[in-house]
Design a protein around this motif. Structure first.
Motif, PDB file in Angstrom:
ATOM      1  N   SER A  37       0.828  -1.207   0.000  1.00  0.00           N
ATOM      2  CA  SER A  37       0.000   0.000   0.000  1.00  0.00           C
ATOM      3  C   SER A  37       0.861   1.255   0.000  1.00  0.00           C
ATOM      4  N   GLY A  38       1.999   1.233   0.686  1.00  0.00           N
ATOM      5  CA  GLY A  38       2.909   2.373   0.698  1.00  0.00           C
ATOM      6  C   GLY A  38       3.511   2.641  -0.665  1.00  0.00           C
ATOM      7  N   ILE A  39       3.895   1.589  -1.365  1.00  0.00           N
ATOM      8  CA  ILE A  39       4.443   1.741  -2.716  1.00  0.00           C
ATOM      9  C   ILE A  39       3.375   2.307  -3.640  1.00  0.00           C
ATOM     10  N   ALA A  40       2.171   1.763  -3.561  1.00  0.00           N
ATOM     11  CA  ALA A  40       1.071   2.263  -4.406  1.00  0.00           C
ATOM     12  C   ALA A  40       0.857   3.749  -4.161  1.00  0.00           C
ATOM     13  N   SER A  41       0.866   4.146  -2.906  1.00  0.00           N
ATOM     14  CA  SER A  41       0.668   5.555  -2.565  1.00  0.00           C
ATOM     15  C   SER A  41       1.815   6.416  -3.088  1.00  0.00           C
ATOM     16  N   ASP A  42       3.041   5.973  -2.891  1.00  0.00           N
ATOM     17  CA  ASP A  42       4.214   6.736  -3.333  1.00  0.00           C
ATOM     18  C   ASP A  42       4.245   6.933  -4.846  1.00  0.00           C
ATOM     19  N   LEU A  43       3.733   5.960  -5.592  1.00  0.00           N
ATOM     20  CA  LEU A  43       3.758   6.036  -7.059  1.00  0.00           C
ATOM     21  C   LEU A  43       2.465   6.608  -7.649  1.00  0.00           C
ATOM     22  N   GLY A  44       1.543   7.021  -6.801  1.00  0.00           N
ATOM     23  CA  GLY A  44       0.272   7.553  -7.296  1.00  0.00           C
ATOM     24  C   GLY A  44      -0.644   6.477  -7.841  1.00  0.00           C
ATOM     25  N   LEU A  45      -0.500   5.262  -7.333  1.00  0.00           N
ATOM     26  CA  LEU A  45      -1.293   4.125  -7.802  1.00  0.00           C
ATOM     27  C   LEU A  45      -2.284   3.640  -6.743  1.00  0.00           C
ATOM     28  N   LYS A  70       0.556   2.117 -17.508  1.00  0.00           N
ATOM     29  CA  LYS A  70       1.657   1.253 -17.943  1.00  0.00           C
ATOM     30  C   LYS A  70       3.036   1.875 -17.706  1.00  0.00           C
ATOM     31  N   ASP A  71       3.125   3.207 -17.778  1.00  0.00           N
ATOM     32  CA  ASP A  71       4.406   3.878 -17.565  1.00  0.00           C
ATOM     33  C   ASP A  71       4.912   3.732 -16.124  1.00  0.00           C
ATOM     34  N   LYS A  72       4.054   3.295 -15.211  1.00  0.00           N
ATOM     35  CA  LYS A  72       4.465   3.125 -13.817  1.00  0.00           C
ATOM     36  C   LYS A  72       4.682   1.657 -13.448  1.00  0.00           C
ATOM     37  N   PHE A  73       4.547   0.773 -14.436  1.00  0.00           N
ATOM     38  CA  PHE A  73       4.701  -0.651 -14.151  1.00  0.00           C
ATOM     39  C   PHE A  73       6.129  -0.989 -13.729  1.00  0.00           C
ATOM     40  N   CYS A  74       7.119  -0.525 -14.495  1.00  0.00           N
ATOM     41  CA  CYS A  74       8.517  -0.815 -14.136  1.00  0.00           C
ATOM     42  C   CYS A  74       8.891  -0.181 -12.794  1.00  0.00           C
ATOM     43  N   PRO A  75       8.549   1.096 -12.544  1.00  0.00           N
ATOM     44  CA  PRO A  75       8.834   1.636 -11.210  1.00  0.00           C
ATOM     45  C   PRO A  75       8.156   0.846 -10.088  1.00  0.00           C
ATOM     46  N   LEU A  76       6.957   0.331 -10.344  1.00  0.00           N
ATOM     47  CA  LEU A  76       6.270  -0.490  -9.352  1.00  0.00           C
ATOM     48  C   LEU A  76       7.088  -1.741  -9.037  1.00  0.00           C
ATOM     49  N   MET A  77       7.525  -2.454 -10.067  1.00  0.00           N
ATOM     50  CA  MET A  77       8.299  -3.681  -9.859  1.00  0.00           C
ATOM     51  C   MET A  77       9.629  -3.381  -9.160  1.00  0.00           C
ATOM     52  N   ILE A  78      10.299  -2.320  -9.575  1.00  0.00           N
ATOM     53  CA  ILE A  78      11.580  -1.949  -8.962  1.00  0.00           C
ATOM     54  C   ILE A  78      11.387  -1.623  -7.483  1.00  0.00           C
ATOM     55  N   ASN A  79      10.346  -0.879  -7.161  1.00  0.00           N
ATOM     56  CA  ASN A  79      10.080  -0.535  -5.763  1.00  0.00           C
ATOM     57  C   ASN A  79       9.723  -1.758  -4.926  1.00  0.00           C
ATOM     58  N   ILE A  80       8.962  -2.674  -5.487  1.00  0.00           N
ATOM     59  CA  ILE A  80       8.622  -3.894  -4.747  1.00  0.00           C
ATOM     60  C   ILE A  80       9.893  -4.667  -4.408  1.00  0.00           C
ATOM     61  N   VAL A  81      10.796  -4.775  -5.362  1.00  0.00           N
ATOM     62  CA  VAL A  81      12.037  -5.519  -5.116  1.00  0.00           C
ATOM     63  C   VAL A  81      12.934  -4.772  -4.132  1.00  0.00           C
ATOM     64  N   THR A  82      13.178  -3.481  -4.353  1.00  0.00           N
ATOM     65  CA  THR A  82      14.112  -2.765  -3.480  1.00  0.00           C
ATOM     66  C   THR A  82      13.584  -2.673  -2.045  1.00  0.00           C
ATOM     67  N   ARG A  83      12.308  -2.427  -1.891  1.00  0.00           N
ATOM     68  CA  ARG A  83      11.756  -2.355  -0.530  1.00  0.00           C
ATOM     69  C   ARG A  83      11.629  -3.747   0.077  1.00  0.00           C
ATOM     70  N   GLY A  84      11.391  -4.749  -0.774  1.00  0.00           N
ATOM     71  CA  GLY A  84      11.362  -6.131  -0.300  1.00  0.00           C
ATOM     72  C   GLY A  84      12.723  -6.585   0.207  1.00  0.00           C
ATOM     73  N   LEU A  85      13.783  -6.118  -0.442  1.00  0.00           N
ATOM     74  CA  LEU A  85      15.130  -6.443   0.024  1.00  0.00           C
ATOM     75  C   LEU A  85      15.338  -5.927   1.444  1.00  0.00           C
ATOM     76  N   LYS A  86      14.887  -4.708   1.711  1.00  0.00           N
ATOM     77  CA  LYS A  86      15.013  -4.130   3.056  1.00  0.00           C
ATOM     78  C   LYS A  86      14.144  -4.884   4.050  1.00  0.00           C
ATOM     79  N   TYR A  87      12.917  -5.167   3.659  1.00  0.00           N
ATOM     80  CA  TYR A  87      11.963  -5.801   4.559  1.00  0.00           C
ATOM     81  C   TYR A  87      12.384  -7.224   4.938  1.00  0.00           C
ATOM     82  N   ARG A  88      12.799  -7.987   3.962  1.00  0.00           N
ATOM     83  CA  ARG A  88      13.123  -9.395   4.218  1.00  0.00           C
ATOM     84  C   ARG A  88      14.518  -9.570   4.798  1.00  0.00           C
TER      85      ARG A  88
END
Length: 110
Positions: A37-45, A70-88
């Motif tokens: 939900s935080g990523i969605a909010s940060d990206l305006g999604l 569609k222009d926010k799909f790659c930033p979404l995936m990148i954010n999920i991975v980078t924030r997932g790295l921190k979280y996990r």
């Protein structure tokens, strides 16, 4: 934009795969950005994050982004991975194989 059956199936598989990367919503005392939900909010999604049950909410976020932003799909995936790295962290890290699998999903989605 209507998605094909292959895209719909891939989104469902991708939601299952991404499920353990992050919490759906952050703990009240945690960093709010370390969640789907935080990523969605940060990206305006945020309009695509339905909340409720996590897996369907992840699928809705991916589907909405892919079909309407569609222009926010790659930033979404990148954010999920980078924030997932921190979280996990080191206890349950995201592996090279995880990234390769995610890339396969992205290729299937075009």
């Amino acid at each position: 934009m209507n998605l094909s059956l292959i895209e719909t199936q891939t989104i469902s598989e991708m939601a299952d795969f991404l499920y353990p990367f992050l919490p759906g919503n952050p703990h009240p005392y945690a960093n709010l950005s370390i969640s789907f939900s935080g990523i969605a909010s940060d990206l305006g999604l945020e309009r695509f994050w339905t909340g409720g049950s996590k897996r369907p909410a992840i699928a809705a976020l991916i589907e909405g982004t892919l079909s309407q932003a569609k222009d926010k799909f790659c930033p979404l995936m990148i954010n999920i991975v980078t924030r997932g790295l921190k979280y996990r962290g080191k206890s349950n890290p995201i592996t090279k194989e995880d990234i390769e699998q995610l890339n396969e999903f992205i290729v299937k989605l075009g």
